[in-house]
Write a protein that holds these residues in place. Sequence first.
Motif, PDB file in Angstrom:
ATOM      1  N   ALA A 150      47.910  -9.311  72.267  1.00 53.86           N
ATOM      2  CA  ALA A 150      48.932  -9.866  73.196  1.00 53.86           C
ATOM      3  C   ALA A 150      48.367 -11.197  73.995  1.00 53.86           C
ATOM      4  CB  ALA A 150      49.338  -9.004  74.256  1.00 53.86           C
ATOM      5  N   ASP A 151      49.375 -12.122  74.038  1.00 51.30           N
ATOM      6  CA  ASP A 151      49.133 -13.404  74.454  1.00 51.30           C
ATOM      7  C   ASP A 151      48.586 -13.173  76.193  1.00 51.30           C
ATOM      8  OD1 ASP A 151      51.888 -15.247  73.082  1.00 51.30           O
ATOM      9  OD2 ASP A 151      49.664 -14.835  72.398  1.00 51.30           O
ATOM     10  N   SER A 152      49.085 -12.308  76.616  1.00 48.80           N
ATOM     11  CA  SER A 152      48.970 -11.753  78.066  1.00 48.80           C
ATOM     12  C   SER A 152      47.467 -11.383  78.070  1.00 48.80           C
ATOM     13  CB  SER A 152      49.865 -10.907  78.710  1.00 48.80           C
ATOM     14  OG  SER A 152      50.024  -9.610  77.867  1.00 48.80           O
TER      15      SER A 152
ATOM     16  N   ASN B 276      38.509  -7.034  80.979  1.00 45.34           N
ATOM     17  CA  ASN B 276      37.701  -8.034  81.966  1.00 45.34           C
ATOM     18  C   ASN B 276      38.861  -8.645  82.863  1.00 45.34           C
ATOM     19  OD1 ASN B 276      35.276  -7.061  81.189  1.00 45.34           O
ATOM     20  ND2 ASN B 276      35.084  -8.851  79.814  1.00 45.34           N
ATOM     21  N   SER B 277      38.445  -9.263  84.000  1.00 47.06           N
ATOM     22  CA  SER B 277      39.330  -9.977  84.699  1.00 47.06           C
ATOM     23  C   SER B 277      40.720  -9.207  85.174  1.00 47.06           C
ATOM     24  CB  SER B 277      39.593 -11.565  84.469  1.00 47.06           C
ATOM     25  OG  SER B 277      38.239 -12.226  84.217  1.00 47.06           O
TER      26      SER B 277
ATOM     27  N   GLY C  82      41.533 -13.677  75.938  1.00 53.42           N
ATOM     28  CA  GLY C  82      40.626 -14.419  76.754  1.00 53.42           C
ATOM     29  C   GLY C  82      40.141 -13.450  77.623  1.00 53.42           C
ATOM     30  N   ARG C  83      40.636 -12.166  78.102  1.00 56.31           N
ATOM     31  CA  ARG C  83      40.292 -11.287  79.049  1.00 56.31           C
ATOM     32  C   ARG C  83      39.763 -10.030  78.532  1.00 56.31           C
ATOM     33  NH1 ARG C  83      43.830  -9.265  82.581  1.00 56.31           N
ATOM     34  NH2 ARG C  83      45.771  -9.653  81.541  1.00 56.31           N
ATOM     35  N   PHE C  84      40.485  -9.473  77.340  1.00 55.52           N
ATOM     36  CA  PHE C  84      40.338  -8.241  76.747  1.00 55.52           C
ATOM     37  C   PHE C  84      39.768  -8.573  75.441  1.00 55.52           C
ATOM     38  CE2 PHE C  84      44.131  -5.691  78.596  1.00 55.52           C
ATOM     39  CZ  PHE C  84      43.698  -5.993  80.252  1.00 55.52           C
ATOM     40  N   THR C  85      38.939  -7.611  74.950  1.00 53.80           N
ATOM     41  CA  THR C  85      37.834  -7.751  73.841  1.00 53.80           C
ATOM     42  C   THR C  85      38.335  -6.138  72.875  1.00 53.80           C
ATOM     43  OG1 THR C  85      36.785  -9.121  74.492  1.00 53.80           O
ATOM     44  CG2 THR C  85      36.285  -8.130  72.459  1.00 53.80           C
TER      45      THR C  85
END
Length: 118
Positions: free
Chosen positions: A61-63, A84-85, A66-69
């Motif tokens: 998801a776009d949201s 993360n974050s 960069g934070r989830f993997t």
Amino acid sequence: QVQLVESGGGLVQPGGSLRLSCAASGSMFSFNAMGWYRQAPGKQQRELVAAKSSDGTTNYADSVKGRFTISRDNAKNTVYLQMNSLKPEDTAVYYCVYYSDYDPNDYWGQGTQVTVSS
């Protein structure tokens, strides 16, 4: 039938991290996808968070980019979601899902609560 067992939810402060795990068992097709959906408080719809197929194709998801993997251990039939974050708006019940083009059914875990709050 496929059974999914999730773990790893909890309470975390904004900016913190959590890792969710989902172990699958049962009659699984070798080509499949596993992933995570979430349902936020007060919302009726579950939304896709991330999914990863057995050939490595990944969607986010776009949201959460960069934070989830999302990652998979195919030998263990387990999918992970490293978060993360974390933000308060990530608060939701997170559901693991398994699906395959060769199976008419989708299979869901019982859900695990993630709460992001100070």
